[in-house]
Design a protein around this motif. Structure first.
Motif, PDB file in Angstrom:
ATOM      1  N   VAL A 197      58.175  39.889  36.606  1.00 18.58           N
ATOM      2  CA  VAL A 197      57.525  39.849  35.300  1.00 18.58           C
ATOM      3  C   VAL A 197      58.100  38.716  34.465  1.00 18.58           C
ATOM      4  O   VAL A 197      57.367  37.953  33.809  1.00 18.58           O
ATOM      5  CB  VAL A 197      57.672  41.203  34.573  1.00 18.58           C
ATOM      6  CG1 VAL A 197      57.233  41.096  33.118  1.00 18.58           C
ATOM      7  CG2 VAL A 197      56.870  42.276  35.295  1.00 18.58           C
TER       8      VAL A 197
ATOM      9  N   LYS B 134      56.057  35.432  33.037  1.00 17.90           N
ATOM     10  CA  LYS B 134      56.053  35.151  31.601  1.00 17.90           C
ATOM     11  C   LYS B 134      56.591  33.761  31.310  1.00 17.90           C
ATOM     12  O   LYS B 134      56.078  33.050  30.438  1.00 17.90           O
ATOM     13  CB  LYS B 134      56.894  36.199  30.865  1.00 17.90           C
ATOM     14  CG  LYS B 134      56.287  37.583  30.842  1.00 17.90           C
ATOM     15  CD  LYS B 134      55.272  37.726  29.712  1.00 17.90           C
ATOM     16  CE  LYS B 134      55.966  37.706  28.359  1.00 17.90           C
ATOM     17  NZ  LYS B 134      55.013  37.895  27.254  1.00 17.90           N
TER      18      LYS B 134
ATOM     19  N   VAL C  76      51.334  39.217  30.772  1.00 19.00           N
ATOM     20  CA  VAL C  76      51.562  40.216  31.810  1.00 19.00           C
ATOM     21  C   VAL C  76      51.476  41.622  31.221  1.00 19.00           C
ATOM     22  O   VAL C  76      52.077  41.912  30.183  1.00 19.00           O
ATOM     23  CB  VAL C  76      52.943  40.016  32.480  1.00 19.00           C
ATOM     24  CG1 VAL C  76      53.165  41.070  33.567  1.00 19.00           C
ATOM     25  CG2 VAL C  76      53.051  38.613  33.071  1.00 19.00           C
TER      26      VAL C  76
ATOM     27  N   SER D 235      57.840  42.386  29.514  1.00 15.34           N
ATOM     28  CA  SER D 235      56.443  41.961  29.405  1.00 15.34           C
ATOM     29  C   SER D 235      55.993  41.782  27.966  1.00 15.34           C
ATOM     30  O   SER D 235      55.050  41.037  27.687  1.00 15.34           O
ATOM     31  CB  SER D 235      55.529  42.972  30.094  1.00 15.34           C
ATOM     32  OG  SER D 235      55.504  44.206  29.380  1.00 15.34           O
TER      33      SER D 235
END
Length: 402
Positions: free
Chosen positions: A26, A30, A36, A57
């Motif tokens: 994640v 990003k 995300v 996220s």
């Protein structure tokens, strides 16, 4: 990895020990500019907490199919429509089997059935489970339906075995996710677009403005975002919805618009589609101006020049590739060519606003683009959306040429 910029990716977390890698995945997505959202199975929550993935996220983690708050607005369908890619990492043997059978007994498997977005699986399981005929048959079935397979890798496993079944490392998965998207013409570039009219106050109830609707500028913002750009749209007062994946800044006056543009710098391309007032009242009355019987029928306003936004940005040391608009009612190409030279532009878009079918507030346009060598490229009358995409394609070609 620029292809991940502004892409909407759902990371599905299955119930395996490799779920600890999902947090790093994640973060990597990003870092490349992707937006995300995380969906976790019940098993995934046993290995890593939703709070961790929420922090990374920047969004609440989606957990349950029958969430009363989300499902009041058919949340799982909206989430399925939102995604550009569903990336399941880790994809366990159980999850792969359920996907192969079309089961929809939790939020993640339901999203897979409901989405039109591409789906990628990053398998993670014991080497014997990976080799099992049922697992291989399920994977063959899913790949036949168009799902992509990222891995697995070979190596030591949590159970002590050695072999195929390890989930790929997060950076490798992120690179493969980028490959799911075709490279776009403006990937990774920052495009600054001005749109609409400006309003210059006379007193608290009156102002000077023009007939610009902002439709052309908003169409350009939408087309630039579709081409992969980061788009900042600085708009005067209009009644138009903000295009998807566009950052909008609302302003009123020409000076407001200049300040917003300077604050948005640096950018790679400036497209100045706004119809900016050239003049403003020298003094703005603090109270509503009243009719003066002794002055007859007239009222005199002393006007001063507004700052030239396009010339100011095009004259900076960090000047972007600069595209102006010339909205004229006569001598269109002559006036546009003069503006191109005087403002140090790379391209000028000449627009005949005397023609009501392509003028202010119309749904269509027809333009002639003039470059520094005074070469002319004409785009026939069509919708402003199509004109915008044609113009963005031309700008991208000129950027690549330069």
């Amino acid at each position: 990895m620029q292809r991940l910029y502004r892409k909407r990716i759902i990371v599905g977390v299955g119930g395996g020990i490799a779920a600890y890698k999902s947090a790093e995945l994640v973060r990597r997505l990003k870092d490349q500019g992707a937006e995300v959202r995380v969906v976790m199975t019940q098993g995934g929550r046993e290995f890593i907490t939703p709070l961790t993935l929420q922090a990374l996220s920047g969004h609440p983690v989606h957990l349950d199919l029958l969430d009363p708050a989300a499902e009041a607005a058919m949340g799982h369908i909206e989430l399925a429509r939102w995604a550009d890619l569903i990336l399941i990492a880790p994809a366990t043997a159980d999850l792969i089997a359920r996907l192969a059978q079309g089961v929809a007994n939790d939020l993640l498997t339901t999203l897979v059935l409901a989405t039109d977005a591409p789906i990628a699986l990053a398998p993670a399981m014991n080497q014997a489970m990976w080799r099992d005929a049922a697992t291989q048959a399920n994977l063959e079935l899913l790949q036949g339906r168009g799902m992509r397979l990222f891995g697995p890798a070979s190596g030591s496993q949590a159970c002590g075995d050695v072999g195929l079944g390890r989930m790929l490392e997060p950076n490798d998965i992120a690179l493969l996710a980028a490959d799911c998207f075709q490279r776009q013409a403006l990937d990774g570039l920052h495009i600054l677009i001005t749109a609409g009219p400006t309003q210059e106050n006379i007193d608290p109830v009156r102002y000077i403005t023009n007939h610009s609707s902002g439709k052309m500028g908003f169409a350009l913002a939408e087309a630039a975002a579709e081409a992969g750009a980061k788009v900042t749209l600085v708009s005067g007062p209009v009644h138009l919805p903000t295009p998807d994946r566009v950052s909008r800044i609302d302003v009123v006056s020409a000076r407001d618009m200049l300040a917003a543009c300077e604050a948005a710098m640096p950018c790679d391309v400036l497209i100045a589609a706004a119809a900016v007032a050239d003049y403003r009242p020298e003094v703005v009355a603090q109270h509503k101006l009243k009719k003066d019987p002794s002055s007859g029928e007239g009222m005199l306003l002393q006007m001063v020049r507004n700052p030239d936004i396009l010339a100011t940005i095009a004259g900076r040391d960090d000047r972007p590739f600069s595209v102006g608009f010339a909205a004229e009612t006569e001598n269109l190409l002559e006036y546009a060519s003069r503006k191109l030279r005087d403002k140090n532009l790379d391209l000028i878009v000449a627009n005949d606003v005397a023609n009501p079918s392509i003028g202010f507030n119309s749904e269509e346009n027809a333009i002639t683009v003039i470059d520094r060598e005074l070469q002319q490229i004409s785009f026939a009358q069509t919708s402003k959306g199509k004109i915008a995409r044609q113009l963005i394609t031309l700008i991208a070609e000129r950027l690549n040429k330069n």
